[in-house]
Design a protein around this motif. Structure first.
Motif, short mmCIF file in Angstrom:
data_model
loop_
_atom_site.label_atom_id
_atom_site.label_comp_id
_atom_site.label_asym_id
_atom_site.label_seq_id
_atom_site.Cartn_x
_atom_site.Cartn_y
_atom_site.Cartn_z
N PHE A 45 -26.27 -0.70 25.83
CA PHE A 45 -26.75 -2.04 25.47
C PHE A 45 -25.37 -2.85 24.69
O PHE A 45 -25.56 -4.23 24.76
CB PHE A 45 -27.92 -1.79 24.40
N LYS A 46 -24.63 -2.19 24.21
CA LYS A 46 -23.47 -3.03 23.70
C LYS A 46 -22.48 -3.84 24.77
O LYS A 46 -22.32 -4.93 24.59
CB LYS A 46 -22.65 -2.23 23.00
N ASP A 47 -22.83 -3.25 25.84
CA ASP A 47 -21.73 -3.78 27.16
C ASP A 47 -22.64 -5.12 27.29
O ASP A 47 -21.97 -6.02 27.65
CB ASP A 47 -21.73 -2.77 28.16
N LEU A 48 -23.93 -5.16 27.45
CA LEU A 48 -24.73 -6.45 27.68
C LEU A 48 -24.41 -7.10 26.66
O LEU A 48 -24.13 -8.31 27.01
CB LEU A 48 -26.36 -5.84 27.78
N LYS A 49 -24.44 -6.98 25.58
CA LYS A 49 -24.52 -7.80 24.45
C LYS A 49 -23.07 -8.63 24.34
O LYS A 49 -22.86 -10.02 24.34
CB LYS A 49 -24.61 -7.43 22.81
N ASP A 50 -22.14 -7.78 24.71
CA ASP A 50 -20.69 -8.30 24.73
C ASP A 50 -20.26 -9.09 25.84
O ASP A 50 -19.94 -9.99 25.64
CB ASP A 50 -19.63 -7.18 24.65
N THR A 51 -21.09 -8.93 26.98
CA THR A 51 -21.03 -9.60 28.22
C THR A 51 -21.59 -11.15 28.10
O THR A 51 -21.09 -11.90 28.26
CB THR A 51 -21.66 -8.97 29.44
N LEU A 52 -22.84 -11.05 27.53
CA LEU A 52 -23.34 -12.49 27.22
C LEU A 52 -22.65 -13.18 26.21
O LEU A 52 -22.83 -14.50 26.01
CB LEU A 52 -24.94 -12.14 26.94
N TYR A 53 -22.49 -12.61 24.96
CA TYR A 53 -21.54 -13.19 23.93
C TYR A 53 -20.44 -14.01 24.67
O TYR A 53 -20.11 -15.03 24.30
CB TYR A 53 -21.19 -12.34 22.83
N ASP A 80 -19.15 -23.14 23.66
CA ASP A 80 -18.21 -23.50 22.67
C ASP A 80 -17.99 -21.98 22.06
O ASP A 80 -18.56 -21.22 22.00
CB ASP A 80 -18.78 -24.35 21.78
N LYS A 81 -16.46 -22.26 21.67
CA LYS A 81 -16.20 -20.68 21.11
C LYS A 81 -16.69 -20.65 19.49
O LYS A 81 -16.83 -19.33 19.16
CB LYS A 81 -14.25 -20.90 20.63
N ASP A 82 -17.60 -21.64 19.21
CA ASP A 82 -18.26 -21.32 17.86
C ASP A 82 -19.65 -21.05 18.12
O ASP A 82 -20.55 -20.82 17.27
CB ASP A 82 -18.23 -22.41 17.16
N SER A 83 -19.92 -20.99 19.60
CA SER A 83 -21.54 -20.67 20.00
C SER A 83 -21.95 -19.33 19.26
O SER A 83 -21.14 -18.25 19.15
CB SER A 83 -21.88 -20.50 21.24
N ARG A 84 -23.09 -19.13 18.99
CA ARG A 84 -23.69 -17.74 18.40
C ARG A 84 -24.84 -17.37 19.44
O ARG A 84 -25.36 -18.46 20.00
CB ARG A 84 -24.28 -18.10 17.10
N ILE A 85 -24.91 -16.14 19.51
CA ILE A 85 -26.12 -15.80 20.00
C ILE A 85 -26.95 -14.74 19.25
O ILE A 85 -26.44 -14.26 18.41
CB ILE A 85 -25.89 -14.99 21.58
N ALA A 92 -34.69 -7.70 25.89
CA ALA A 92 -34.30 -8.76 24.82
C ALA A 92 -34.35 -10.16 25.44
O ALA A 92 -33.72 -10.05 26.58
CB ALA A 92 -33.05 -8.38 23.96
N GLU A 93 -34.70 -10.98 24.84
CA GLU A 93 -34.49 -12.38 25.01
C GLU A 93 -33.29 -12.81 24.41
O GLU A 93 -32.89 -12.40 23.29
CB GLU A 93 -35.57 -13.21 24.51
N ILE A 94 -32.36 -13.72 25.23
CA ILE A 94 -30.98 -14.05 24.49
C ILE A 94 -31.08 -15.60 24.22
O ILE A 94 -31.69 -16.38 24.98
CB ILE A 94 -29.67 -13.70 25.59
N ASP A 95 -30.93 -15.95 22.89
CA ASP A 95 -31.08 -17.07 22.41
C ASP A 95 -29.49 -17.70 22.22
O ASP A 95 -28.52 -16.94 21.78
CB ASP A 95 -31.54 -17.56 21.41
N GLY A 129 -33.41 -24.84 16.48
CA GLY A 129 -31.85 -24.57 16.54
C GLY A 129 -31.33 -23.63 17.29
O GLY A 129 -30.24 -23.50 17.66
N TRP A 130 -32.45 -23.04 18.10
CA TRP A 130 -32.07 -21.94 19.09
C TRP A 130 -32.79 -22.26 20.58
O TRP A 130 -33.66 -22.87 20.46
CB TRP A 130 -32.49 -20.61 18.66
N VAL A 131 -31.94 -21.95 21.64
CA VAL A 131 -32.36 -22.29 22.99
C VAL A 131 -32.20 -20.83 23.62
O VAL A 131 -31.04 -20.14 23.63
CB VAL A 131 -31.63 -23.27 23.74
N GLU A 132 -33.51 -20.59 24.34
CA GLU A 132 -33.30 -19.30 25.02
C GLU A 132 -32.66 -19.65 26.38
O GLU A 132 -33.02 -20.54 27.02
CB GLU A 132 -34.97 -19.00 25.40
N ILE A 133 -31.92 -18.60 26.78
CA ILE A 133 -31.28 -18.87 27.94
C ILE A 133 -31.08 -17.87 28.90
O ILE A 133 -30.86 -17.80 30.03
CB ILE A 133 -29.57 -19.01 27.69
#
Length: 346
Positions: free
Chosen positions: A226-234, A242-247, A261-264, A282-286
């Motif tokens: 699951f960490k591979d998934l999170k790192d890929t989408l981040y 933007d480099k300051d984008s947060r997920i 998981a839903e990714i915002d 302040g968050w958008v589901e992508i």
């Protein structure tokens, strides 16, 4: 008598000057028309003595041919003069008209950018049919028989020629069908994205449409976490926005992934202050994402005891709205030139 008249007319024709269309028409009426002087002379040929009729007839033919030649000369001169006057009427001091450059559709721009980002991470691009069977769109993806997505109010089913609905043929509701086809015909490791058009029976609004575009991703190999998934989408969010984008990841449920998981992503339009696109959160589901369910791997002939994988899917329209600050999804399909021209040179 006729011979003398022929010489007079030849002299008149040779000395004629034509300067406009009106004078040319008068020339035609006098010499060429059926009531013109040349036709009258031919009518009088029957009154000429038989022994002179041959020579007089030849002189009349010379006159007739000369009239036709002069008429063509005058007509050509007037046409050339008109063309020359039109050319000279162009004001050469005016500035040149700039070349009109076309523009790519914003969805095409973003689709290409998404592909570029994931290709740099080692993903290749796969494609599949838009008209699909129930197996590839639902059953192989672990959808239960009573899942709401199978209902006609959510899915466009294909009808037979007699109007009967074919329950096993439909317009794909996601590009996950390409994931199934890949896993059926290719052994791991698999690392692919699947951009394409999808169809859902939804009301058209500023945030939804019945025809839209998705890009899904699949990575299957040994020890995929699951960490591979999170790192890929981040990494994707930072590259796309933007480099300051947060997920953020919110627990969710999908039949084909477990856990899911839903990714915002932090709203690129309002910077978190709240707007109609992010529903003032302040968050958008992508994307929706998760680890590929072992049942799905088994359905596709992959041993879930040996391999694991993650999958995700996101709407290209939603990404485009965030990237360019567009607040109404309907603009993408209305073909408003004023809207499309904003992306010229993008």
């Amino acid at each position: 008598m006729i011979t003398e008249r022929v010489h007079e007319l030849l002299s008149e024709i040779n000395q004629s000057v034509i300067e406009n269309k009106e004078q040319l028409e008068a020339f035609r009426m006098r010499f060429i028309s059926k009531k013109g002087v040349v036709s009258e002379l031919f009518d009088h040929l029957k009154n000429v003595a038989p022994e002179d009729r041959r020579s007089v007839g030849q002189e009349l033919n010379v006159l007739k041919n000369r009239v036709q030649e002069r008429f063509q000369e005058f007509n050509t001169q007037l046409e050339e003069s008109a063309a020359s006057s039109q050319t000279s009427a162009v004001d050469m001091t005016l500035p040149a008209v700039p070349n009109q450059h076309g523009s790519l559709h914003p969805l095409t721009i973003v689709r290409r950018r998404i592909i570029e980002i994931f290709e740099r991470m080692g993903f290749n691009v796969a494609d599949g049919p838009e008209i699909e069977t129930d197996w590839y769109n639902f059953s192989a993806l672990n959808f239960p028989d009573n899942h709401p997505a199978r209902e006609m109010q959510d899915t466009f089913f294909v009808r037979k020629s007699n109007g009967e609905v074919k329950d096993d043929v439909l317009l794909r509701t996601h590009t996950s069908n390409v994931q199934v086809r890949l896993m059926e015909h290719k052994k791991p490791p698999i690392r692919s994205i699947m951009p394409g058009r999808v169809f859902r029976n939804e009301a058209i609004s500023a945030r939804a449409h019945c025809v839209f575009h998705q890009v899904e991703g699949l990575y299957v190999d040994t020890n995929v976490s699951f960490k591979d998934l999170k790192d890929t989408l981040y990494h994707f969010a930072k590259e796309m926005f933007d480099k300051d984008s947060r997920i953020r990841l919110r627990p969710s449920y999908f039949p084909f992934t477990e856990p899911s998981a839903e990714i915002d992503v932090s709203c690129f339009i309002c910077k978190g202050s709240g707007c109609n696109v992010c529903k003032y959160s302040g968050w958008v589901e992508i994307a929706g994402s998760g680890m590929v369910d072992p049942n799905v791997l088994a359905n596709c002939g992959i041993d879930p005891e040996e391999y694991t994988g993650f999958a995700f899917g996101m709407g290209i329209e939603r990404i485009t709205m965030l990237r360019y600050g567009i607040r109404d999804l309907r603009l993408f399909t209305e073909n408003d030139v004023r809207f499309l021209k904003q992306f010229e040179g993008a």
